[in-house]
Design a protein around this motif. Sequence first.
Motif, PDB file in Angstrom:
ATOM      1  N   SER A  21     -40.988 -11.326 -79.830  1.00 25.35           N
ATOM      2  CA  SER A  21     -40.994 -11.383 -81.252  1.00 25.35           C
ATOM      3  C   SER A  21     -40.253 -10.139 -81.765  1.00 25.35           C
ATOM      4  CB  SER A  21     -42.539 -11.642 -81.873  1.00 25.35           C
ATOM      5  OG  SER A  21     -43.212 -10.413 -81.556  1.00 25.35           O
ATOM      6  N   VAL A  22     -40.217  -8.925 -80.894  1.00 27.61           N
ATOM      7  CA  VAL A  22     -39.753  -7.556 -81.584  1.00 27.61           C
ATOM      8  C   VAL A  22     -38.476  -7.199 -81.231  1.00 27.61           C
ATOM      9  CG1 VAL A  22     -42.290  -7.149 -82.294  1.00 27.61           C
ATOM     10  CG2 VAL A  22     -41.264  -6.356 -79.941  1.00 27.61           C
ATOM     11  N   THR A  23     -38.020  -7.919 -80.175  1.00 25.54           N
ATOM     12  CA  THR A  23     -36.806  -7.433 -79.722  1.00 25.54           C
ATOM     13  C   THR A  23     -35.651  -8.428 -79.737  1.00 25.54           C
ATOM     14  OG1 THR A  23     -37.298  -8.227 -77.523  1.00 25.54           O
ATOM     15  CG2 THR A  23     -37.800  -6.142 -77.982  1.00 25.54           C
ATOM     16  N   ALA A  24     -34.516  -8.113 -79.897  1.00 24.81           N
ATOM     17  CA  ALA A  24     -33.010  -9.062 -80.020  1.00 24.81           C
ATOM     18  C   ALA A  24     -32.468  -9.275 -78.378  1.00 24.81           C
ATOM     19  CB  ALA A  24     -31.901  -8.173 -80.688  1.00 24.81           C
ATOM     20  N   LEU A  25     -31.858 -10.307 -78.388  1.00 24.69           N
ATOM     21  CA  LEU A  25     -31.347 -10.725 -77.095  1.00 24.69           C
ATOM     22  C   LEU A  25     -30.363  -9.913 -76.813  1.00 24.69           C
ATOM     23  CD1 LEU A  25     -31.025 -14.652 -77.615  1.00 24.69           C
ATOM     24  CD2 LEU A  25     -32.846 -13.208 -76.377  1.00 24.69           C
ATOM     25  N   ALA A  26     -30.449  -9.706 -75.498  1.00 24.41           N
ATOM     26  CA  ALA A  26     -29.329  -8.685 -74.756  1.00 24.41           C
ATOM     27  C   ALA A  26     -28.044  -9.232 -74.747  1.00 24.41           C
ATOM     28  CB  ALA A  26     -29.739  -8.355 -73.238  1.00 24.41           C
ATOM     29  N   ASP A  27     -27.034  -8.236 -75.170  1.00 23.15           N
ATOM     30  CA  ASP A  27     -25.673  -8.789 -75.279  1.00 23.15           C
ATOM     31  C   ASP A  27     -25.042  -9.034 -74.038  1.00 23.15           C
ATOM     32  OD1 ASP A  27     -24.302  -5.242 -75.498  1.00 23.15           O
ATOM     33  OD2 ASP A  27     -25.253  -6.439 -73.820  1.00 23.15           O
ATOM     34  N   GLY A  28     -25.658  -9.180 -72.841  1.00 26.27           N
ATOM     35  CA  GLY A  28     -25.017  -9.366 -71.518  1.00 26.27           C
ATOM     36  C   GLY A  28     -24.513  -8.473 -70.816  1.00 26.27           C
ATOM     37  N   HIS A  29     -24.584  -7.168 -71.148  1.00 28.28           N
ATOM     38  CA  HIS A  29     -24.112  -6.070 -70.308  1.00 28.28           C
ATOM     39  C   HIS A  29     -25.288  -5.505 -69.239  1.00 28.28           C
ATOM     40  CE1 HIS A  29     -20.389  -6.028 -72.418  1.00 28.28           C
ATOM     41  NE2 HIS A  29     -20.993  -5.761 -73.559  1.00 28.28           N
ATOM     42  N   SER A  30     -24.801  -5.051 -68.278  1.00 33.37           N
ATOM     43  CA  SER A  30     -25.846  -4.572 -67.309  1.00 33.37           C
ATOM     44  C   SER A  30     -26.695  -3.258 -68.157  1.00 33.37           C
ATOM     45  CB  SER A  30     -25.136  -4.001 -65.994  1.00 33.37           C
ATOM     46  OG  SER A  30     -24.590  -5.105 -65.583  1.00 33.37           O
ATOM     47  N   ASN A 106     -25.301 -12.817 -65.007  1.00 39.20           N
ATOM     48  CA  ASN A 106     -24.503 -13.753 -66.072  1.00 39.20           C
ATOM     49  C   ASN A 106     -25.071 -13.776 -67.083  1.00 39.20           C
ATOM     50  OD1 ASN A 106     -22.933 -16.078 -67.040  1.00 39.20           O
ATOM     51  ND2 ASN A 106     -23.869 -17.496 -65.599  1.00 39.20           N
ATOM     52  N   GLY A 107     -24.518 -12.929 -68.190  1.00 40.98           N
ATOM     53  CA  GLY A 107     -24.940 -12.964 -69.510  1.00 40.98           C
ATOM     54  C   GLY A 107     -26.446 -12.113 -69.452  1.00 40.98           C
ATOM     55  N   ALA A 108     -27.125 -12.890 -70.100  1.00 39.32           N
ATOM     56  CA  ALA A 108     -28.635 -12.056 -70.078  1.00 39.32           C
ATOM     57  C   ALA A 108     -29.610 -12.386 -68.549  1.00 39.32           C
ATOM     58  CB  ALA A 108     -29.458 -12.621 -71.185  1.00 39.32           C
ATOM     59  N   TRP A 109     -29.097 -13.404 -67.948  1.00 41.32           N
ATOM     60  CA  TRP A 109     -29.651 -13.946 -66.568  1.00 41.32           C
ATOM     61  C   TRP A 109     -29.261 -12.979 -65.678  1.00 41.32           C
ATOM     62  CZ3 TRP A 109     -33.719 -17.083 -66.845  1.00 41.32           C
ATOM     63  CH2 TRP A 109     -33.942 -17.784 -67.840  1.00 41.32           C
ATOM     64  N   LYS A 142     -34.432 -12.589 -63.782  1.00 37.39           N
ATOM     65  CA  LYS A 142     -34.880 -11.731 -64.904  1.00 37.39           C
ATOM     66  C   LYS A 142     -33.752 -12.196 -65.992  1.00 37.39           C
ATOM     67  CE  LYS A 142     -35.298  -7.543 -62.020  1.00 37.39           C
ATOM     68  NZ  LYS A 142     -34.860  -6.493 -61.751  1.00 37.39           N
ATOM     69  N   TYR A 143     -34.481 -12.413 -67.259  1.00 35.31           N
ATOM     70  CA  TYR A 143     -34.027 -12.605 -68.627  1.00 35.31           C
ATOM     71  C   TYR A 143     -34.070 -11.186 -69.294  1.00 35.31           C
ATOM     72  CZ  TYR A 143     -32.309 -14.933 -72.615  1.00 35.31           C
ATOM     73  OH  TYR A 143     -31.671 -15.237 -73.861  1.00 35.31           O
ATOM     74  N   PHE A 144     -33.041 -10.609 -69.561  1.00 35.30           N
ATOM     75  CA  PHE A 144     -32.907  -9.328 -70.458  1.00 35.30           C
ATOM     76  C   PHE A 144     -33.078  -9.728 -71.884  1.00 35.30           C
ATOM     77  CE2 PHE A 144     -31.367  -8.297 -66.320  1.00 35.30           C
ATOM     78  CZ  PHE A 144     -31.876  -6.735 -66.017  1.00 35.30           C
ATOM     79  N   LEU A 145     -34.187  -9.099 -72.426  1.00 31.58           N
ATOM     80  CA  LEU A 145     -34.264  -9.336 -73.933  1.00 31.58           C
ATOM     81  C   LEU A 145     -33.400  -8.130 -74.565  1.00 31.58           C
ATOM     82  CD1 LEU A 145     -38.162 -10.227 -73.687  1.00 31.58           C
ATOM     83  CD2 LEU A 145     -36.256 -11.666 -74.011  1.00 31.58           C
ATOM     84  N   SER A 146     -33.257  -7.097 -74.005  1.00 36.12           N
ATOM     85  CA  SER A 146     -32.889  -5.937 -74.499  1.00 36.12           C
ATOM     86  C   SER A 146     -32.347  -4.918 -73.454  1.00 36.12           C
ATOM     87  CB  SER A 146     -33.392  -5.195 -75.654  1.00 36.12           C
ATOM     88  OG  SER A 146     -34.873  -4.671 -74.925  1.00 36.12           O
ATOM     89  N   ASP A 147     -32.054  -3.888 -73.960  1.00 34.54           N
ATOM     90  CA  ASP A 147     -31.844  -2.905 -72.642  1.00 34.54           C
ATOM     91  C   ASP A 147     -33.251  -2.304 -72.007  1.00 34.54           C
ATOM     92  OD1 ASP A 147     -29.062  -3.149 -72.955  1.00 34.54           O
ATOM     93  OD2 ASP A 147     -28.883  -1.401 -74.246  1.00 34.54           O
TER      94      ASP A 147
END
Length: 368
Positions: A21-30, A106-109, A142-147
């Motif tokens: 709820s408080v973080t944005a989706l990651a932009d796909g970079h490591s 692959n992106g956020a995954w 893993k699904y990256f929500l942010s850095d």
Amino acid sequence: MKNFQQHALMVALGVAASVTSVTALADGHSASHKYEAYLGAARQFIDGKRGIDNDTGVVVGLGYVLDENWTIEGVFNGFKADTEVGAVDVDGRHYRLDAVYNLARNGAWQPFLVGGAGDQGFDVEGGNNNRETAINFGGGAKYFLSDEWALRGDLRAIHSLDEEATDYALGLGVAYLMGAKSAPQKLDSDGDTVEDSLDQCPNTPAGVAVDGKGCPLDSDRDGVFDYGDLCPNTPMGTKVDKDGCPEKIAKTVSIELQVNFDTDSSKVKPQYMSELKDVAEFMKQYNKTNVELAGHTDSRGTDVYNQALSKRRADAVAKVLVETFDVEAGRVTSNGYGESRPVADNNTAEGRAANRRVVAEISTETVE
């Protein structure tokens, strides 16, 4: 006991929901980090040999990132369950050291494989405590929500080396990524001002102007880069060759000749002079062409006579091409085929007239 299960599951899922709820989706970079702290819940599927019900427990882990592929983790997995007979409380715990191999992101995954070894125990209320050495292996993603935050799920098999029993655990939780690594040096191998990780056209020649992707400019969009385009400003949609110039189209050009003769004659009639002139002009325009003049007769007369007559007719047409219309003699050959190749019925006057002939067909390849 059920309160413990519900509490462990709600803690892990509650933390995950709060982060989402408080973080944005990651932009796909490591992400760049050194440590990963993990909190989650795991559903335990207990080997039937143990006589213990399946249950859900809490998982806590701390990992150290070795490089972009490898992470070492220390993990605690604790749960409370009941025996299948008598519903006696059982405290389960698992301490282990795992190696995580992170696959390509692959992106956020990012999928991963995991394996390790450790100590696990089952403490039965009012009964014996059992300790075992166990190995585990499995995989997840893993699904990256942010850095700094990521959701994580995995499925693994946990095999006891002492009891020859294999349990399974399905985990879900959230990871906190800590300790930013120093930014890697940005490389630009071809010196075009676009770093290698973003350069879609590596090894661009020195001094060539490029776009934001590191690719040489192609102003007329014909597929040939400007620095090698010998025909700039080609109209849109034009097919071009490797030099960026309009593609030359190859085609076959041809002309046919037919000269008919009177009975037992090899004299070329004046009415055919314009047709012979067209053939001569065609051969001059396409100066690599040659012609074979094929002479024929009808069926009257002997084979030997007709063979000679057909040759005289072909020679007569050749003489007109060479002497009247200046075609090089070396480009003209004449042959007689007698009465062997009729094109019409020799039993009629019309058919015999059609068979008394000299014919030729000239063709060549040209480009435009």
